[in-house]
Every structure is written in structure tokens, then in C-alpha cells.
Design an enzyme around this catalytic site. Sequence first.
Site, PDB file in Angstrom:
ATOM      1  N   ASP A 186      33.124  38.768  49.408  1.00  0.00           N
ATOM      2  CA  ASP A 186      33.609  38.758  48.028  1.00  0.00           C
ATOM      3  C   ASP A 186      35.109  38.511  48.087  1.00  0.00           C
ATOM      4  OD1 ASP A 186      33.397  38.939  45.332  1.00  0.00           O
ATOM      5  OD2 ASP A 186      33.082  41.090  45.235  1.00  0.00           O
ATOM      6  N   ARG A 189      39.295  41.741  50.537  1.00  0.00           N
ATOM      7  CA  ARG A 189      38.476  42.654  51.346  1.00  0.00           C
ATOM      8  C   ARG A 189      39.081  43.000  52.699  1.00  0.00           C
ATOM      9  NH1 ARG A 189      35.607  45.029  47.598  1.00  0.00           N
ATOM     10  NH2 ARG A 189      34.109  43.684  46.529  1.00  0.00           N
ATOM     11  N   ARG A 200      40.151  39.289  36.417  1.00  0.00           N
ATOM     12  CA  ARG A 200      39.273  38.509  37.297  1.00  0.00           C
ATOM     13  C   ARG A 200      38.756  37.257  36.594  1.00  0.00           C
ATOM     14  NH1 ARG A 200      34.680  42.405  38.757  1.00  0.00           N
ATOM     15  NH2 ARG A 200      34.078  40.772  40.227  1.00  0.00           N
ATOM     16  N   LYS A 259      29.750  33.523  38.918  1.00  0.00           N
ATOM     17  CA  LYS A 259      29.242  34.821  38.470  1.00  0.00           C
ATOM     18  C   LYS A 259      29.949  35.227  37.178  1.00  0.00           C
ATOM     19  CE  LYS A 259      32.437  37.367  41.515  1.00  0.00           C
ATOM     20  NZ  LYS A 259      32.554  38.210  42.710  1.00  0.00           N
ATOM     21  N   HIS A 260      29.389  36.138  36.381  1.00  0.00           N
ATOM     22  CA  HIS A 260      28.175  36.921  36.528  1.00  0.00           C
ATOM     23  C   HIS A 260      27.228  36.477  35.427  1.00  0.00           C
ATOM     24  CE1 HIS A 260      31.614  39.297  37.975  1.00  0.00           C
ATOM     25  NE2 HIS A 260      30.784  39.797  38.887  1.00  0.00           N
ATOM     26  N   HIS A 266      29.443  48.690  37.415  1.00  0.00           N
ATOM     27  CA  HIS A 266      29.407  49.510  38.626  1.00  0.00           C
ATOM     28  C   HIS A 266      28.989  50.943  38.296  1.00  0.00           C
ATOM     29  CE1 HIS A 266      32.070  46.190  39.845  1.00  0.00           C
ATOM     30  NE2 HIS A 266      31.640  46.429  41.070  1.00  0.00           N
ATOM     31  N   ASP A 312      23.836  40.383  41.823  1.00  0.00           N
ATOM     32  CA  ASP A 312      25.044  41.165  42.082  1.00  0.00           C
ATOM     33  C   ASP A 312      24.648  42.290  43.037  1.00  0.00           C
ATOM     34  OD1 ASP A 312      27.636  42.093  41.964  1.00  0.00           O
ATOM     35  OD2 ASP A 312      27.724  42.140  39.780  1.00  0.00           O
TER      36      ASP A 312
END
Length: 1020
Positions: free
Chosen positions: A154, A162, A222, A252-253, A265, A339
Site C-alpha cells: 500500500d 509503509r 488521500r 480504489k475504493h 477501518h 480492501d
Amino acid sequence: MKHRFRYLCSGRVLAIVGLVLLVGIAAAASLLQLKPPLVSQWLSIAPEVPKPSGASGAEKSPPEPPPQHVEVLPAAPWVDSVFSSLTVDEKIGQLFMISAYSNKREAEHKAVEDLIRQYNIGGVLFFQGGPVRQASLTNRYQAAAKVPLLIGLDAEWGLGMRLDSTQSFPRQMALGAIQDPGLLYKMGEEIGRQCRRIGVHVNFAPVADINSNPKNPVIGNRSFGDNKNNVAVRAAAYMKGLQRQRVIAVAKHFPGHGDTDMDSHRTLPVLNQSREQLIETELYPFRRLIRDSVVAIMSGHLQVPALDSQSGLPASLSKLVIEGMLRKAMGFKGIVFTDAMNMKGVLNSGKPSEVNVKALLAGNDMVLAPEQVAESIQAFKAALAEGRVSEAVLDEKVKRILRGKYFAGLSQYVPADLNSIADDLNTARAEGLKRELTEASVTVVKNKASVLPLTNRSTVASVSIGEGGATPFRNMLDKLGTVTHFDFAKSGDGSSGAGALLKTLTEYETVIVGLYGVSSAHARNFNIPGEAVTLLDSLRQMGRKTVVCVMGSPYGLEVLPDADAFLVTYQADAYAQEAAAQIIFGALKPKGMLAAAAGRFASGTRAEVVQVERLGYTAPDVAGLSGDVLSSIDYLVQDAIMRKAFPGCQVLIAHSGRIVFEKNYGSLTYEKPEPVTSETLYDLASVTKIAATLQAVMFLYDRKKISLDEKVAFYLPELKGTNKADITIRELLIHQGGLRSFYPKLWESTMLSPTRLSGTYYKSEPDDTFSLRVSPTLYVNNTVRDSVWRWIIESPMNRRSNGKYPYVYSDLGFYMLQKVVERVSGTGLDAFVYKNFYQPLGLKNLLYNPLEKTGADHIAPTENDGRYRGELLRGTVHDQMAALCGGLSGHAGLFGNARDLAVLLQMNLWKGEYAGRQYLKPETVSLFTRAQEGKRGLGWDKPKSSGSSTYLSDLASGSSYGHTGFTGNVVWVDPEKDLIFILLSNRVYPSVDNNRINTLKVRRRIQDVAYEALLRNEPI
């Protein structure tokens, strides 16, 4: 029969036409394919600037063509071969991309490896860790796999999202402000290159969500913004860059997470739009990406009642959404990922193993980060046995996954090379691209009455809110102008601190306010303290010109009172802060547009700011030099320090009006660890000639106060009747006036012996008679200055050759030119250049006698002078004749740093203009920098034809000019290459006998690198 024949013929004709069209389409598609099978080459994307609109971005678009079922992943023999070798169990394993971390312990690494071996897992999704550790684990996991693994990451804004010690590019909201989508393509290519370097084949980017709800807690920065066209064009550019590197891009998404106000989340968001609204807005970027051949799409964990009315069902588990809308209605034939399946937004739908199977039955090809992997595989087998899913559907999914692996080059898998990963990832080119993206994103949303750019003619203060001290924003403001800084901290009563600050700010015409840490969190007032809002409102009411720089989310504009100018940086990293400061002072033209509606400003808003000719900063690769080539300067300088050519130095390179390299090396001495900084002042020695005296001479010539061919005696009558009566100004400038190079009597006359000073001339303490400082603890009689002038007048001349004086480089000539300047202007040389050049140019670090204004700790020492002054020289001029004149002379005595010299030289390079002010006429600069008799310019040094220079590159053009300094300096301007090169050092520390800077050709070798960096980026 006749009619039947006509219809039959018509049908045949239509059939033939249809066949021809199909063949044509197939041929066109094959032409668009890359090999390995990328289906779309990069197509040029013209900058598409959306019209200002409201926050929804839901404006009507022109009619779209029907969905095209583009085969983004064509078949290949390798796919068929691998597929035929798999058992049903091994096929099922391909449907799972499991989680992995490179910062965990061996037990966790072993567990992942065991799953790969046991179940023929299809892929691994890495989360936190480091690039080398991840690459090493990737090699280990690939070795354990029967079928090469798809490695996912990601990395929306680069590997740094990351992985530690890797590059982070701007977030997508900042990218949405960039008007040139080609830059996003370049970023996609670079991120793709970095992914490939560590063995990553799938990047779960770009985000194709339209952030039409400013209160969205999970998308926010984002997203590319709230305008669907803006989002679609920029997402496509990013995607194409990634896929050019054979990295699978994942949009995405789906079907769009932007118009929600909950975090998937933690819970299940609901997208409450009608089907028509969804088709018109949320689905628009996905349709564009599908037409542009995106390889993969991620389904989102959000409920969309307009597409599936089943309560509490995420889109990621809905067959109506995945198979019905995405596959059939929109024609997508690539890979569909879920996801992450460990998110609350989907786990509320059942046990992890049940939810994973539901996702696969809904039409997803691979489930990401699944929990209960073994149980999930068994549950899918049960669904297969029960007939809830057919083996044909399983085969379709597996073939798509294998085709994705073929697309990513896994048919020819090679382990990642673990050597030099850090160097390969963190290149100067990548850093330059990050800076270029950041600079292109910074947005000026208001510029009332053209308050920007600021000039040095007004009093300016800056106030930092949310962060104090020496920020990159402050530091850059200081480099560009004269600014007084204040920190604003919340006070206990919320008013006394602001009141005291406001009283102080009344003394300034313009106030720059830097708002740090501005977030998109509407519930927390965007992290803007109430006291700050009150302060801004008070400044407006006081009538101060106020420039507000929002270092973060544009949504913070909603709560801010009005100001004369607003800037938005979208983020607060160093490049964004520096770009904002440069825009404020006109060194950088703002290019960004507001990516999302914020407060009273519509999406797409941008205000013009005139760029003035002012020296700015950028990365080498942005300005056209190779940063990787310039990095070799580090080795050359460190080698010179190790070999004691000098204890330290400053190196500065500017190109196209922007400083691209400015570094400080080593220490002020060999013994003490006092590092060289950008503020370190060096004794410039003979660079004084062109940085002070010559500028003054050009100024006076420009205004017809002096004539080049007039005799110096016309301005200095005391020369009449002497051997110097016939010397002209021009002859002094080209060093052909017959003067000796130096005259030892000038300082030897003040000594009793080679090691003893005469008490008649020197004292260790200053008084009214002895006030001229020649060293830190030594003062000379004031009358000596007049004696020096008399000794110069009486000095012998060189012999003529063929009726002319030959070229002899002489300090005496520039002492005489100093006298001309002072006599004509009625002002001392130091005051003259300060008033007419240094002060208006904002040069605070070009000055004579620096000990009068700053401490010795900011000054690099020169010689430990045991032959004349008997002490270490630090802050007093090294040159003996200039010292006898109290540190003020036309040939030496100036101290300075590389940055201030660069500004002065840039003004000369720009033909006398700087920051909107004309200091010298262009024709004057051209005349003085042109080669004269003897191959020198008027006062300037020029390249020699021999090619044996110890300080100048052979690559310097014939139009270039500059000067050197005895203490270890060189400054050089090349108009043909639009290049400035400066190296300042104290090579004479601790002794003038040290000549290694010349024997090693240090200055020349470093300048060679500057030219090589330029040549590397020039078109062949």
C-alpha cells in the site's frame, strides 16, 4: 424475392462492415499493447484544469461512449502452462494475498512461509518494515512458493507510506492541486521503479475517490480532490506511470468512498447517493480508468443502498456491486481485490472465514489481508462442493490472477538484488521529483491588490502558530528578505499573549502568518487554536497587510478570517515550506490550484503572483542538472579536507536562477570541531575586487560619472606630474597600467626587522590615534592609511614593451580605483556598495571588518601569521596592505558567504536586474564582462586558452567570467550555461605555504562536476 435479396445483401454488408470494424479494433488494441503485455502505452495527457465549482464536483459531463470490455490481461502460454499444473486446492490458494511485516520476529516470518508452502498462496501484502528486510523476506517467500507470488504494498504516496528510510511523495490532495498531470505520470513511474527494485508487483494506488464530503475521516488528503474530472485525469496519469513499470495499479475504493463521514477501518460507512448520482460522480473516475486499461480495482467496505438494498452489506461483499455494476455494466475485465479483510467495516458481517468466502462469491478475485486463512480455504472448498460457486468461476479468477502475474513479469522471476537497495531507492532524481511535485502543488488562493510578491522595501514580520523556532519556512524567508520572527503560543488566559504580540506587530507593514499542523479534522477545528483565529482577525482590523500560509489541509480555510493573501501547502514538509516562502518573495511562480472547495474558496481557485527575478532554490534535477552527478562533489571535498587542502569550505551552484547545490563541509580549523555553516564568513581576498570595487565602478560608469578612457589623474589630481599621470581607468581594470603586482614597502616600512613591529606604527590597544585594526589584538596608527596612498603613488612602474605596458596582475590598481570611487561619490567604498547594492539586495553577510558586527565564532580564520602580526587572524583581513588601511581596501578586505555572493553574481548574470530593480544597465554588464585586450574583462577574470588552469574547468564557455581569492576562493559566472559556481575556503589556515588547493586542482575538479551534471541532462 428482390426485396429479400436486398435485405440479405444489406445484412451481409453490415456483417462485413462489422467484421472490418472488429478487426480494426483488435488491430488497434494490439498496437496499444506493450510487451510484456501492457495494454496501454503512456498517452500524453493535456493539463485539464477544471472550472471552479462547488464541493460536489457533480457537474454534468459530455455523453460517454458505452462501456468497452477491454481485455487488460490477455492470455499467454505461460499462464496456460501454470494453470494446467494446479490442483483445485492449489487454485484456491491463489485467491489469497496474506499479510506480512518485515519488522516482526522470526516466528511471524515462519508462519507466513508455512502458509505459502502449505496452501500455494497467491500473494503477500507487506505492511510496516524496511526495504532491505522486505526484499530479503520477499526472496525467501518466493523461494517457498510453487507459483511466483504477487507481492503487494500500500504505497499511495510512495514506499515511505509503509517502509522506513524510503521516499514519501506528496499526498494525493496535493497532487490534485498540480495542473500538469505529466508530473503525476513521472511520479507513478518512479514509484513503480522503486517497487520493482524491492520485488513489489502490486501498488494499491491510486485512490479514485472524489472527496466531495470535507468531513470524510478516512479519505481526506488521500483523494485528488472534489472535482471528478480532476480526480479521473490525475488517477489515470498516476496509474499509467505505475503500469509502464509493469507494476499493477489498483484503483480504489470502488464504487467510491469520498462522500462518506465514517471510517471503514472502524465501522461500515454508508454512501447515500441515488443510482444516477453514483453514475454521474462517484463512478466517473473508475469508468475513465477502466477505459485507460487499469489492471486492477479494489472494492470498498462501504454500504451503497442504491446498488444493493440489503441492509448492512458492504459493497465488497455484494454480487450486485462487483459482478453487476463493475463487471457487466462497466465492462471491467481485470483483477478485483478486496480492501483489507481485517477492517471492522467488513468483519461485522460475520466470522472472518465466512466473510472471506462471501467476498470471493461476490466477484472479487483476491482477498487482502484475510484472517483465518486455513479456515477460509476450507470454507471455499465447501462452497465449491455445495455448488454455491462453480469450478469454472474459480478457474476464471485464477486465470486472471496468473495473467496479472505474467503482466508483472513473474514468468521470468528473478530474486531481488539485496545490494545497494538504499542507494538505488533514494536517488537524487527521485528527491528532485518530490521537490518538483511539491513546488507545483503549493497554491495561492487569494492575492488582494497584488500584495505578493513582497519586496525588501517594506518592514516584514512573521508569526509562527503551531510550531516555533527555526523552521524551513523561516529559514527560507531569511534567505530571501529581511524578516523579524515571532512565535505565538497559547497563553493561560487566551488574551494576554496575543495582546503583547499585537502591540509589537504594529511596527511592521506586513505580517506573514505561518499556520502549522492544519488538519482536515473538522471536529477539532482543523487543529487551529481559537486564539490564532482571534489574532488574525485583530491583524486585519489593525490594517496590517496579512499573508496567511496554511501548512496543511486546505479545509482549515473554513474557520480563518479574511486576509490579504492566502497560501495552501497541503503538507508541512521542508519542500512545501520552502516553496511557500519563495512564492511570497517572488522567487517561485505558484502553479497550484485549490484541489477541493474550502471555506469561501471554490475548487480550482488560484490567484496569480508575479514572479520576479530573484534567486531561488530547487533540486538539481528540477533545474536541469543531474543530482546524482553532483553528489560526487562530496567525495572530492572530503578528499581535499583529508589531504589538508583546507579545513572546510562552502560550495554553491546555481542554474537558471535557482540554487541547486549549497553545502558546507568540514570545520573552521583542523583542530577544533567547529563546523562550517551557511552563515560562516570567509575572507574573500581578491574577490573583493569584483564584489565591491568593480560593482561601484560599473555603477559610476553607468551613470556617466566616470569614463573608462579618462586618465585616473583627472579624478585624482595628486597623480599629476607622477609616473602614474597617464594611466586610464580602463588600463587599471585590465591590469595593463604599468603598476607592480605588489609593493613590499607598503607594510615592511612599518617594521623594525622581519619579525619586529615598530612602536611608532603599532599598539596592542586602540585609542584615538591608533584605531585601525590590523589583527584581533593589534592596531595601527591612523596616519598609516595616508602613508600607504603616498607609497603607492611613489611606487616604481614596470617597463613598457612595444610602447605598451604588459599585463601584470596588480592589487595597486584596485586600490587606486577605490580612491576614484570615493572621490567621485564623496562616500567611503564600504558605505557606497552597502547603500547601492548590498542593502537593497538584502545581503547581510557581505561586509568589511566583520568583528564590528558579529562574533569571531562565525568567521573562518586564515593564517596564523608569525611573520607580521604574530597571531591567528580571525575576523581581520589577511592581506597586509588592506590591513594597514584598517581592513577597508579596493583589492581586499571584504568578508562574506556563498549565498550572498550568489545573489550579487546573479544580478550581474541577469544583466544588472534583480527582484524588479535595475542596478546596472544591461549594456554596462555586457561591456565589463566581455574579453578585452589581454583576454581579461574589465575587472573580471576570463577563461584562458591554455587549459592548464588550477581553478577553472575547461568546460567553462568563453563568455564566462569570475575571479579568485588568495585565501582559497573562486566565484564564476557562465551566461552561456546560465550557471554560477562558488567555492569559499580558508586554504591559508594555518599557513600561506599550503598550496594543495592548487596542486590538487580542487576548485577546477569540483567545477568540472557542475558542468558534467549539466551536460548529463542536456539533450543529445
